[in-house]
Structure formats: C-alpha cells, structure tokens
Design a protein around this motif. Structure first.
Motif, PDB file in Angstrom:
ATOM      1  N   TYR A   7       0.827  -1.195   0.000  1.00  0.00           N
ATOM      2  CA  TYR A   7       0.000   0.000   0.000  1.00  0.00           C
ATOM      3  C   TYR A   7       0.865   1.251   0.000  1.00  0.00           C
ATOM      4  O   TYR A   7       1.829   1.366   0.733  1.00  0.00           O
ATOM      5  CB  TYR A   7      -0.921   0.005   1.214  1.00  0.00           C
ATOM      6  CG  TYR A   7      -2.110  -0.905   1.040  1.00  0.00           C
ATOM      7  CD1 TYR A   7      -1.985  -2.261   1.326  1.00  0.00           C
ATOM      8  CD2 TYR A   7      -3.306  -0.420   0.585  1.00  0.00           C
ATOM      9  CE1 TYR A   7      -3.063  -3.106   1.177  1.00  0.00           C
ATOM     10  CE2 TYR A   7      -4.390  -1.264   0.435  1.00  0.00           C
ATOM     11  CZ  TYR A   7      -4.275  -2.596   0.724  1.00  0.00           C
ATOM     12  OH  TYR A   7      -5.346  -3.426   0.557  1.00  0.00           O
ATOM     13  N   ASP A  25       0.542  -3.695   4.059  1.00  0.00           N
ATOM     14  CA  ASP A  25       0.176  -2.294   4.254  1.00  0.00           C
ATOM     15  C   ASP A  25       1.071  -1.700   5.338  1.00  0.00           C
ATOM     16  O   ASP A  25       0.892  -1.973   6.518  1.00  0.00           O
ATOM     17  CB  ASP A  25      -1.300  -2.208   4.659  1.00  0.00           C
ATOM     18  CG  ASP A  25      -1.767  -0.780   4.906  1.00  0.00           C
ATOM     19  OD1 ASP A  25      -0.919   0.136   4.920  1.00  0.00           O
ATOM     20  OD2 ASP A  25      -2.978  -0.578   5.091  1.00  0.00           O
ATOM     21  N   SER A  28       0.994   3.585   7.164  1.00  0.00           N
ATOM     22  CA  SER A  28       0.972   4.338   8.413  1.00  0.00           C
ATOM     23  C   SER A  28       2.344   4.312   9.086  1.00  0.00           C
ATOM     24  O   SER A  28       2.832   5.349   9.561  1.00  0.00           O
ATOM     25  CB  SER A  28      -0.090   3.764   9.359  1.00  0.00           C
ATOM     26  OG  SER A  28      -0.067   4.418  10.601  1.00  0.00           O
ATOM     27  N   ARG A  51      -5.882   9.602   9.461  1.00  0.00           N
ATOM     28  CA  ARG A  51      -6.914   9.011   8.615  1.00  0.00           C
ATOM     29  C   ARG A  51      -6.454   7.736   7.919  1.00  0.00           C
ATOM     30  O   ARG A  51      -7.290   7.007   7.353  1.00  0.00           O
ATOM     31  CB  ARG A  51      -7.360  10.011   7.542  1.00  0.00           C
ATOM     32  CG  ARG A  51      -8.120  11.213   8.048  1.00  0.00           C
ATOM     33  CD  ARG A  51      -9.522  10.851   8.474  1.00  0.00           C
ATOM     34  NE  ARG A  51      -9.627  10.611   9.901  1.00  0.00           N
ATOM     35  CZ  ARG A  51     -10.608   9.957  10.488  1.00  0.00           C
ATOM     36  NH1 ARG A  51     -11.578   9.434   9.787  1.00  0.00           N
ATOM     37  NH2 ARG A  51     -10.631   9.784  11.780  1.00  0.00           N
ATOM     38  N   PHE A  53      -5.428   3.960   7.084  1.00  0.00           N
ATOM     39  CA  PHE A  53      -6.070   2.726   7.567  1.00  0.00           C
ATOM     40  C   PHE A  53      -5.365   2.184   8.807  1.00  0.00           C
ATOM     41  O   PHE A  53      -6.010   1.869   9.817  1.00  0.00           O
ATOM     42  CB  PHE A  53      -6.072   1.666   6.466  1.00  0.00           C
ATOM     43  CG  PHE A  53      -6.637   0.343   6.923  1.00  0.00           C
ATOM     44  CD1 PHE A  53      -7.995   0.119   6.935  1.00  0.00           C
ATOM     45  CD2 PHE A  53      -5.787  -0.680   7.364  1.00  0.00           C
ATOM     46  CE1 PHE A  53      -8.524  -1.098   7.378  1.00  0.00           C
ATOM     47  CE2 PHE A  53      -6.296  -1.888   7.804  1.00  0.00           C
ATOM     48  CZ  PHE A  53      -7.669  -2.097   7.805  1.00  0.00           C
ATOM     49  N   GLN A  56      -5.995   4.255  11.905  1.00  0.00           N
ATOM     50  CA  GLN A  56      -7.343   4.051  12.434  1.00  0.00           C
ATOM     51  C   GLN A  56      -7.448   2.721  13.180  1.00  0.00           C
ATOM     52  O   GLN A  56      -8.100   2.633  14.224  1.00  0.00           O
ATOM     53  CB  GLN A  56      -8.366   4.099  11.296  1.00  0.00           C
ATOM     54  CG  GLN A  56      -8.641   5.502  10.776  1.00  0.00           C
ATOM     55  CD  GLN A  56      -9.307   6.382  11.823  1.00  0.00           C
ATOM     56  OE1 GLN A  56     -10.362   6.052  12.346  1.00  0.00           O
ATOM     57  NE2 GLN A  56      -8.671   7.511  12.141  1.00  0.00           N
ATOM     58  N   GLN A  57      -6.774   1.698  12.687  1.00  0.00           N
ATOM     59  CA  GLN A  57      -6.739   0.417  13.406  1.00  0.00           C
ATOM     60  C   GLN A  57      -6.090   0.597  14.769  1.00  0.00           C
ATOM     61  O   GLN A  57      -6.567   0.092  15.789  1.00  0.00           O
ATOM     62  CB  GLN A  57      -5.965  -0.625  12.590  1.00  0.00           C
ATOM     63  CG  GLN A  57      -6.642  -1.089  11.322  1.00  0.00           C
ATOM     64  CD  GLN A  57      -7.808  -2.028  11.595  1.00  0.00           C
ATOM     65  OE1 GLN A  57      -8.975  -1.638  11.542  1.00  0.00           O
ATOM     66  NE2 GLN A  57      -7.518  -3.273  11.882  1.00  0.00           N
ATOM     67  N   ARG A 139      -4.840  -9.058   4.570  1.00  0.00           N
ATOM     68  CA  ARG A 139      -4.036  -7.841   4.697  1.00  0.00           C
ATOM     69  C   ARG A 139      -3.190  -7.914   5.965  1.00  0.00           C
ATOM     70  O   ARG A 139      -3.721  -8.087   7.064  1.00  0.00           O
ATOM     71  CB  ARG A 139      -4.930  -6.607   4.771  1.00  0.00           C
ATOM     72  CG  ARG A 139      -4.145  -5.300   4.955  1.00  0.00           C
ATOM     73  CD  ARG A 139      -5.041  -4.108   5.218  1.00  0.00           C
ATOM     74  NE  ARG A 139      -5.808  -3.746   4.043  1.00  0.00           N
ATOM     75  CZ  ARG A 139      -6.320  -2.528   3.843  1.00  0.00           C
ATOM     76  NH1 ARG A 139      -6.141  -1.570   4.734  1.00  0.00           N
ATOM     77  NH2 ARG A 139      -7.021  -2.277   2.767  1.00  0.00           N
ATOM     78  N   CYS A 141      -1.202  -5.549   8.141  1.00  0.00           N
ATOM     79  CA  CYS A 141      -1.062  -4.110   8.343  1.00  0.00           C
ATOM     80  C   CYS A 141       0.044  -3.859   9.371  1.00  0.00           C
ATOM     81  O   CYS A 141      -0.092  -4.228  10.540  1.00  0.00           O
ATOM     82  CB  CYS A 141      -2.384  -3.524   8.821  1.00  0.00           C
ATOM     83  SG  CYS A 141      -2.370  -1.725   8.932  1.00  0.00           S
ATOM     84  N   THR A 158      -7.789  -9.297   8.226  1.00  0.00           N
ATOM     85  CA  THR A 158      -6.820  -8.218   8.431  1.00  0.00           C
ATOM     86  C   THR A 158      -6.188  -8.391   9.800  1.00  0.00           C
ATOM     87  O   THR A 158      -6.886  -8.476  10.807  1.00  0.00           O
ATOM     88  CB  THR A 158      -7.495  -6.832   8.367  1.00  0.00           C
ATOM     89  OG1 THR A 158      -7.993  -6.592   7.049  1.00  0.00           O
ATOM     90  CG2 THR A 158      -6.495  -5.732   8.709  1.00  0.00           C
ATOM     91  N   ASN A 160      -2.907  -6.946  12.376  1.00  0.00           N
ATOM     92  CA  ASN A 160      -2.050  -5.778  12.574  1.00  0.00           C
ATOM     93  C   ASN A 160      -0.842  -6.153  13.419  1.00  0.00           C
ATOM     94  O   ASN A 160      -0.972  -6.888  14.405  1.00  0.00           O
ATOM     95  CB  ASN A 160      -2.837  -4.675  13.290  1.00  0.00           C
ATOM     96  CG  ASN A 160      -4.128  -4.324  12.560  1.00  0.00           C
ATOM     97  OD1 ASN A 160      -4.121  -3.547  11.620  1.00  0.00           O
ATOM     98  ND2 ASN A 160      -5.238  -4.902  12.996  1.00  0.00           N
TER      99      ASN A 160
END
Length: 358
Positions: A7, A25, A28, A51, A53, A56-57, A139, A141, A158, A160
């Motif tokens: 991303y 991703d 961030s 903002r 992704f 925000q996670q 995904r 992240c 997803t 993280n």
C-alpha cells in the motif's frame, strides 16, 4: 495467482499459486517514522496520518483498553514527540518507544520494499500445514505505536503488527506474519466447514470446553508453523520469542497439567469466568503456557502422523486435532509422551458429540 500489494507504492509481485493473496500495508508506519525525522508538523499532516487505515486500526485498539487513547490524543501526543522529542505525562501510543526504534523500523520497511520474496518466505512456512483448497486475500497491516504486538479488529482477514517491537528483525517478522496468517487460514477453514443445525444450542459446558480446545489447537499449531526455534541466527525479536519457547519447554509437563485444570474448570464449574481461564493459559500474564501445550501436541502429531494430518485439521477443526494426539499417545505407550488424564479424554469425547454444530 497470489499477489502482494504494498500500500502506498501500488506495486505487486507474484508470490505463488496456492490461492493466498497477502497485501502488505505499511503506509501508516512509513508516514509516522518519516514524521519522526522532522521537528515540526502541520495540522493537515497530522489529520492525513490519523486518517490512514493503519492509524485508524491503532486508534481503535488503543482506545479499547485506554480511555485516553482517542484520535485527538493520537494527534496531540504525536505532535509533542515530533516537536520536543518526547511525551511528558501519559503516552498511550508509546511514541517514545516508536521514536527510539524508528531507525530500525525504517530499515525494516526498506527491506520489505526491496525484497520481493517476503510473501514467498512467509508462505513457505505455512504451505506444508495448509490444505490446497484454501483461498483468501489477507491484509498484513504494519503499524507503529501502542502496547500490542499483534491484534485483529473485526475483519478476520486483516491482522495488525507493531513494528517498533520488532526492530530490524526481518526473519523474525517473516515468522510472526506466518503465525498470524495461519490464524487467518484457520478462520477460513472454520468458515468453510459444513455445520449442522441443532434444535437447541449446545450446553454451556460444551461451548466453554470447545473455546479452550479451539484456542489450544489454533495457537499451538500456529506456534509450530512459525517455530522460532528453527531460526539459525536470531536477532533481538526472534531471540525473545525463542526464550519463551525455552521457558515453557522446561516446564512442559506442568503446562499440560495447568491446561487440564483450566479445561476441567471450564467444563465442570458453571460459575467459572471463561475470560479469566483463557487469560491464564493464552496470554503473557503466564507466558502463554497453553500455546506451548498445543505446540507440543502439534509436534507429536507431525512426527507420528505427518504434516498433512495437521493440514486436515484446518478443514476438520480442534476436536480431530485433540483426538489425533490422544490416538498417538495410545498407539505409542512406550514413548515418553505427555499424556492427558482420563477426565480430559472424557471432556474431549463429550465435546466430540457436538463438533459438527460448533
């Protein structure tokens, strides 16, 4: 063909034909660690980063366990660490640690950007333990900030990971992503499993025991798939994970006994708090002892029944996993295997009756 999407770069690289697409991703993490090389930041830049992704996670996760972890505090404390180099007072996003490790994180991200084989390295670990029919887009992240190493919010496809806790340990990251990806594979297997409908819900003791056994299988198998003890030259993050394997290995029999006690309480004690039982066995409060119990069960199954036996459990679930282990123990009475008690075997038999409904 599987695709790895980075991303923010809009690049993609082939990574196998096994039906798994892994999207990386790190937008961030890139933005925040880049910001930490500066000493000023605008409101517009903070708003843009908040903002993203991954941000925000992170905000949802931190605000879930810390009331002060709001989006406004995310921006306020991020501005403070950029402009002053630290955060005075409460630092719910742990920006001080992020700043201290930002250089290593940026180095790791550069490796991810440059090394097109990352997803192949991950899938090489999980492929022997995964049925061919599994197909999914997942995904990964990569974040910086907060107190959790890894977490899932809502969407099971997803997951993280907090890179400031990994530093520049590329191989450690490969193994960590493999562990989390295998959980996604397990979730896909559960979703695809054909389940029967019952005229009445399963009894609470059955559900409680199933939860414990499902986590035993899920975490234990993932610990085998991404076995940190197999890394030949571990860096700092991988070393810390190996230390956990060693500590638990030194008390493997006690860990088995502890899990049996937790399972017995979950099944027989109607007043037991299932969350507390889970926390004892499956969190760092006690070194994730049940992870190790499941891991040792999975190792025994692999040795005596092969990797494909573990792969079939993706489609069949935790009860066949437990039955396989019990079977191996019975078939090899002369081996020095850690055996469960008859009361544990009885609970597995009781839950087995309901396995097609759970």
């Amino acid at each position: 063909m599987s695709v790895c999407t980075a991303y923010g770069q809009l690049t993609s690289t082939p990574s196998g034909t096994d039906g798994l697409a892994i999207q990386l991703d790190y937008e961030s993490a890139n933005a925040i660690t880049g910001l930490l090389t500066q000493n000023q930041v605008t409101d517009a830049e903070l708003e843009r980063i908040a903002r993203l992704f991954g941000s925000q996670q992170l905000i949802k996760k931190v605000s879930g366990y810390d009331q002060s972890g709001t989006e406004a505090v995310f921006k306020q404390t991020l501005r403070e660490v950029v402009q002053t180099g630290t955060v005075k007072g409460h630092d719910p996003y742990d920006w001080k640690s992020v700043k201290a490790n930002a250089g290593e994180v940026r180095q790791l991200i550069r490796q991810l950007e440059a090394k097109s084989t990352f997803t192949d390295d991950v899938k090489a670990l999980i492929r022997p333990y995964t049925p061919n029919q599994i197909k999914a887009s997942v995904r990964a992240c990569f974040l910086v900030g907060g107190g959790a190493l890894g977490f899932v919010l809502g969407d099971p496809n997803t997951f993280n990971l907090a890179l400031q806790k990994i530093g520049d340990d590329y191989e450690g990251l490969v193994y960590l992503v493999a562990h989390e990806l295998y959980h996604s594979v397990q979730g896909i297997g559960d979703k695809n499993r054909v389940k029967q409908k019952s005229t009445s819900p399963p009894p609470k003791p059955i559900v409680n025991a199933y939860v414990m056994l499902e986590n035993l299988w899920g975490e234990g198998s993932a610990n085998l798939v991404a076995d940190f003890t197999k890394i030949n030259a571990p860096k700092s993050f991988a070393k810390s994970q190996r230390e956990g394997y060693q500590r638990n290995g030194n008390r493997a029999r006690q860990n088995f006994a502890l899990f049996e006690s937790l399972l017995f309480s979950a099944y027989h004690d109607s007043t037991a708090n299932l969350n507390e039982l889970y926390n004892i066995g499956f969190t760092l409060a006690f070194d994730e002892t049940a992870y190790d119990t499941g891991y040792r069960m999975a190792k025994v199954i692999e040795k005596y029944k092969g990797q494909q036996a573990l792969a079939r459990c993706i489609s069949e679930g935790p009860i066949p996993f437990c039955e396989l282990y019990l079977t191996v123990c019975k078939e090899n009475p002369g081996e020095q295997l850690i055996r469960f008690s008859r009361s544990t075997e009885a609970i597995v038999d009781k839950v087995k009756v309901w396995k097609d409904y759970l």
